[in-house]
Design an enzyme around this catalytic site. Structure first.
Site, PDB file in Angstrom:
ATOM      1  N   VAL A  36       0.864  -1.171   0.000  1.00 26.42           N
ATOM      2  CA  VAL A  36       0.000   0.000   0.000  1.00 26.42           C
ATOM      3  C   VAL A  36       0.904   1.227   0.000  1.00 26.42           C
ATOM      4  O   VAL A  36       1.735   1.384   0.888  1.00 26.42           O
ATOM      5  CB  VAL A  36      -0.919   0.020   1.241  1.00 26.42           C
ATOM      6  CG1 VAL A  36      -1.748   1.306   1.264  1.00 26.42           C
ATOM      7  CG2 VAL A  36      -1.792  -1.208   1.273  1.00 26.42           C
ATOM      8  N   MET A  37       0.755   2.052  -1.006  1.00 30.48           N
ATOM      9  CA  MET A  37       1.580   3.264  -1.090  1.00 30.48           C
ATOM     10  C   MET A  37       0.726   4.470  -0.727  1.00 30.48           C
ATOM     11  O   MET A  37      -0.347   4.654  -1.273  1.00 30.48           O
ATOM     12  CB  MET A  37       2.149   3.414  -2.495  1.00 30.48           C
ATOM     13  CG  MET A  37       3.029   2.231  -2.878  1.00 30.48           C
ATOM     14  SD  MET A  37       3.650   2.346  -4.539  1.00 30.48           S
ATOM     15  CE  MET A  37       5.090   3.338  -4.258  1.00 30.48           C
ATOM     16  N   LEU A  38       1.194   5.262   0.218  1.00 32.79           N
ATOM     17  CA  LEU A  38       0.459   6.450   0.666  1.00 32.79           C
ATOM     18  C   LEU A  38       1.171   7.702   0.226  1.00 32.79           C
ATOM     19  O   LEU A  38       2.318   7.785   0.071  1.00 32.79           O
ATOM     20  CB  LEU A  38       0.315   6.448   2.185  1.00 32.79           C
ATOM     21  CG  LEU A  38      -0.395   5.239   2.772  1.00 32.79           C
ATOM     22  CD1 LEU A  38      -0.349   5.288   4.275  1.00 32.79           C
ATOM     23  CD2 LEU A  38      -1.829   5.181   2.292  1.00 32.79           C
TER      24      LEU A  38
END
Length: 65
Positions: free
Chosen positions: A63-65
């Site tokens: 998951v890239m934020l």
């Protein structure tokens, strides 16, 4: 696959010249078909406070934020 194809068309219409994608989970299925080139770098996955044996890209979720 349709979503990625649409994203590429949108990126092209907005004059993007690079579109990066990771070969994790099931991404490899559409990356080949959409003719993504293999990058020239080596991506490292860092998992802190855990001990893991070797992990294959298909076994990783990110998951890239």
């Amino acid at each position: 696959m349709k979503l990625m194809n649409d994203a590429l068309i949108l990126a092209k219409s907005l004059d993007f010249d690079v579109f990066n994608a990771l070969d994790i989970m099931h991404n490899r299925v559409f990356l080949r078909e959409l003719k993504f080139g293999i990058g020239d770098g080596h991506l490292q996955y860092y998992l802190f406070n855990w001990r893991f044996k070797d992990i294959q890209p298909g076994d990783v979720g990110l998951v890239m934020l």
